[in-house]
Design a protein around this motif. Structure first.
Motif, PDB file in Angstrom:
ATOM      1  N   VAL A  14     -17.101  -1.380 -23.475  1.00  0.00           N
ATOM      2  CA  VAL A  14     -18.070  -0.077 -23.249  1.00  0.00           C
ATOM      3  C   VAL A  14     -17.092   0.878 -22.297  1.00  0.00           C
ATOM      4  N   LEU A  15     -16.780   2.036 -22.992  1.00  0.00           N
ATOM      5  CA  LEU A  15     -15.786   3.033 -22.533  1.00  0.00           C
ATOM      6  C   LEU A  15     -16.188   3.793 -21.401  1.00  0.00           C
ATOM      7  N   LEU A  16     -15.465   3.820 -20.429  1.00  0.00           N
ATOM      8  CA  LEU A  16     -15.646   4.598 -19.242  1.00  0.00           C
ATOM      9  C   LEU A  16     -14.422   5.487 -18.878  1.00  0.00           C
ATOM     10  N   GLY A  17     -14.826   6.880 -18.763  1.00  0.00           N
ATOM     11  CA  GLY A  17     -13.841   7.851 -18.629  1.00  0.00           C
ATOM     12  C   GLY A  17     -13.551   7.764 -16.966  1.00  0.00           C
ATOM     13  N   ARG A  54     -20.117  -7.157 -22.654  1.00  0.00           N
ATOM     14  CA  ARG A  54     -18.978  -6.324 -23.091  1.00  0.00           C
ATOM     15  C   ARG A  54     -17.880  -5.664 -21.897  1.00  0.00           C
ATOM     16  N   PRO A  55     -16.703  -5.951 -22.187  1.00  0.00           N
ATOM     17  CA  PRO A  55     -15.792  -5.470 -21.021  1.00  0.00           C
ATOM     18  C   PRO A  55     -16.009  -4.025 -20.926  1.00  0.00           C
ATOM     19  N   LEU A  56     -15.634  -3.682 -19.901  1.00  0.00           N
ATOM     20  CA  LEU A  56     -15.362  -2.095 -19.396  1.00  0.00           C
ATOM     21  C   LEU A  56     -13.952  -1.590 -19.832  1.00  0.00           C
ATOM     22  N   GLU A  57     -13.790  -0.632 -20.554  1.00  0.00           N
ATOM     23  CA  GLU A  57     -12.350  -0.297 -20.765  1.00  0.00           C
ATOM     24  C   GLU A  57     -12.291   1.037 -20.344  1.00  0.00           C
ATOM     25  N   LEU A  58     -11.381   1.329 -19.231  1.00  0.00           N
ATOM     26  CA  LEU A  58     -11.121   2.470 -18.672  1.00  0.00           C
ATOM     27  C   LEU A  58     -10.199   3.391 -19.191  1.00  0.00           C
ATOM     28  N   LEU A  59     -10.820   4.594 -19.279  1.00  0.00           N
ATOM     29  CA  LEU A  59      -9.526   5.666 -19.962  1.00  0.00           C
ATOM     30  C   LEU A  59      -9.580   7.096 -18.903  1.00  0.00           C
ATOM     31  N   VAL A  60      -8.297   7.025 -18.257  1.00  0.00           N
ATOM     32  CA  VAL A  60      -7.919   7.862 -17.137  1.00  0.00           C
ATOM     33  C   VAL A  60      -7.524   9.050 -17.487  1.00  0.00           C
ATOM     34  N   LEU A  77     -13.238  12.902 -23.711  1.00  0.00           N
ATOM     35  CA  LEU A  77     -13.715  11.594 -23.412  1.00  0.00           C
ATOM     36  C   LEU A  77     -15.003  11.516 -24.072  1.00  0.00           C
ATOM     37  N   ALA A  78     -16.057  12.432 -24.257  1.00  0.00           N
ATOM     38  CA  ALA A  78     -17.105  12.613 -24.782  1.00  0.00           C
ATOM     39  C   ALA A  78     -16.988  12.224 -26.418  1.00  0.00           C
ATOM     40  N   GLY A  79     -15.943  12.732 -26.996  1.00  0.00           N
ATOM     41  CA  GLY A  79     -15.726  12.551 -28.420  1.00  0.00           C
ATOM     42  C   GLY A  79     -15.121  11.127 -28.560  1.00  0.00           C
ATOM     43  N   LEU A  80     -14.608  10.671 -27.585  1.00  0.00           N
ATOM     44  CA  LEU A  80     -14.181   9.160 -27.761  1.00  0.00           C
ATOM     45  C   LEU A  80     -15.404   8.335 -27.439  1.00  0.00           C
ATOM     46  N   GLY A  81     -16.401   8.788 -27.194  1.00  0.00           N
ATOM     47  CA  GLY A  81     -17.586   7.649 -27.013  1.00  0.00           C
ATOM     48  C   GLY A  81     -17.675   7.091 -25.653  1.00  0.00           C
ATOM     49  N   VAL A  82     -17.310   7.647 -24.649  1.00  0.00           N
ATOM     50  CA  VAL A  82     -17.460   6.915 -23.330  1.00  0.00           C
ATOM     51  C   VAL A  82     -19.072   6.987 -22.863  1.00  0.00           C
ATOM     52  N   ALA A  83     -19.339   5.951 -22.143  1.00  0.00           N
ATOM     53  CA  ALA A  83     -20.782   5.794 -21.659  1.00  0.00           C
ATOM     54  C   ALA A  83     -21.063   6.535 -20.704  1.00  0.00           C
ATOM     55  N   ALA A  84     -20.067   7.027 -19.741  1.00  0.00           N
ATOM     56  CA  ALA A  84     -20.095   7.847 -18.657  1.00  0.00           C
ATOM     57  C   ALA A  84     -18.698   8.289 -18.112  1.00  0.00           C
ATOM     58  N   VAL A  85     -18.525   9.211 -17.197  1.00  0.00           N
ATOM     59  CA  VAL A  85     -17.257   9.649 -16.738  1.00  0.00           C
ATOM     60  C   VAL A  85     -17.589   9.588 -15.046  1.00  0.00           C
ATOM     61  N   VAL A  86     -16.313   9.169 -14.440  1.00  0.00           N
ATOM     62  CA  VAL A  86     -16.555   8.662 -13.152  1.00  0.00           C
ATOM     63  C   VAL A  86     -15.156   9.521 -12.462  1.00  0.00           C
TER      64      VAL A  86
END
Length: 378
Positions: A14-17, A54-60, A77-86
């Motif tokens: 699960v991608l997280l920005g 599913r692991p969280l994968e962080l995109l900083v 990040l939206a284009g990369l498919g993140v579930a959310a941004v923090v």
């Protein structure tokens, strides 16, 4: 042992920005603390099994205090498919990120930006765990009045954040019979600013300006001016929170009250996370690091509860009002607050503190907000 499945059949992450100011002109030390909290929480989420296995994968992404860069990062990040941004620390940057997240339909949990008007219009896509500026800066004005400092000057720079803070302070001080005068920190040299303070008879000078420039030279000039020996220096935005403030100013940087968003007595979770962050950062973690940890932990609970576990962003955003997560500073619940267009945690702790002149490494409480003690919420 990370608690996640191993082998070639491991589930997709699960991608997280994440957004943070990691380079100048951003407040890079605040960004480093924010990312430390975010990364620690991601590691703990994965050690506990991730999001439904599913692991969280962080995109900083580094915003460098640039609103346009933040907008571009959210779009990427939206284009990369993140579930959310923090994340994000700077209010003006967070406002740009929130607007882009709203437009793109990406859930955004703002951790550390306090500007009340985070979005122009109400939105279902954005939530925030930092307290709003109007609440914190009113508490700061109450502190000034309680100490008899009602003839207040502010050394300020052009910014919607500083302008909004100035308005909150002026209105609240007026309720206490006080007044506020603005001094342009860009147009006046530190010596000229000291002359203006002496002429005005101000009892407090608040630093509504960037650090180290121009805030640090102003502090040194005021401290060295015998005419201003009785003046209170203050920094409601929290510049003295970080180690670089002490490194720049030494003893001159102590005794300057600022707003602090940690409880005076942390609970067991706050103690544990604080210890982990201290080891990671090599020094005392700021409230910003705790906000990063809390933000990811809140999002992880929300993602686990959403039917698609992040596959459907609309489902994630629809879950904001159902959040009830134990954070390092209390139980996080989101509500709709009057005049605030995003989902807001209304009860983050707020204190006015300073660095003890006798021991600048020590934070001491000067004034608390009795309305909010989230560790005792019922």
């Amino acid at each position: 042992m990370n608690g996640m499945p191993t082998g070639s059949t491991s589930p997709a992450p699960v991608l997280l920005g994440a957004l943070a100011p990691l380079t100048r002109p951003g407040w890079a030390e605040a960004g480093r603390h924010l990312v430390a909290g975010i990364e620690l929480a991601v590691e703990e989420v994965n050690a506990a099994g991730g999001i439904a296995g599913r692991p969280l994968e962080l995109l900083v992404r580094d915003t460098a205090a640039d609103p346009a860069r933040a907008e571009a990062a959210v779009e990427e990040l939206a284009g990369l498919g993140v579930a959310a941004v923090v994340g994000e620390y700077h209010s003006v940057v967070a406002r740009a990120a929130a607007a882009r997240a709203d437009a793109l339909g990406v859930p955004f949990l703002c951790t550390s930006a306090v500007l009340d008007g985070l979005t122009e219009e109400p939105t279902e896509w954005v939530a925030r765990i930092a307290p709003v500026q109007s609440r914190g800066w009113r508490i700061y004005a109450d502190f000034l009045a309680a100490t008899g400092r009602t003839r207040v000057a502010v050394a300020t720079q052009p910014s919607v954040y500083w302008a909004t803070g100035t308005r909150v302070l002026r209105d609240r001080l007026a309720e206490h019979g006080g007044s506020l005068v603005e001094l342009d920190a860009n147009a006046l040299t530190p010596a000229e600013l000291c002359d203006a303070l002496a002429d005005h008879g101000a009892t407090a000078l608040l630093l509504l300006a960037g650090t180290p420039e121009p805030a640090a030279p102003i502090v040194r000039a005021v401290r060295a001016d015998g005419r201003l020996a009785g003046i209170l220096l203050g920094a409601p935005a929290g510049q003295p929170e970080f180690a670089e403030w002490l490194a720049e100013l030494g003893a001159d940087g102590a005794g300057i009250p600022f707003l602090h968003y940690l409880p005076e007595e942390p609970g067991p979770l706050g103690e544990r996370v604080g210890k982990e962050l201290r080891e990671r950062l090599g020094g005392e973690p700021s409230f910003v690091a705790h906000e990063g940890w809390d933000g990811v932990t809140v999002l992880a609970g929300l993602l686990r509860a959403a039917p698609g576990h992040g596959a459907d962003r609309a489902e994630v955003a629809a879950a904001w009002p159902r959040v009830e997560t134990e954070g390092t500073r209390g139980t996080v619940r989101f509500t709709r607050e009057p005049g605030i267009g995003v989902w807001q945690w209304a009860w983050a702790p707020i204190r006015v503190v300073d660095r003890d002149p006798a021991d600048p490494a020590r934070i001491r409480t000067l004034h608390g907000d009795d309305r909010a003690n989230p560790l005792r919420e019922g």
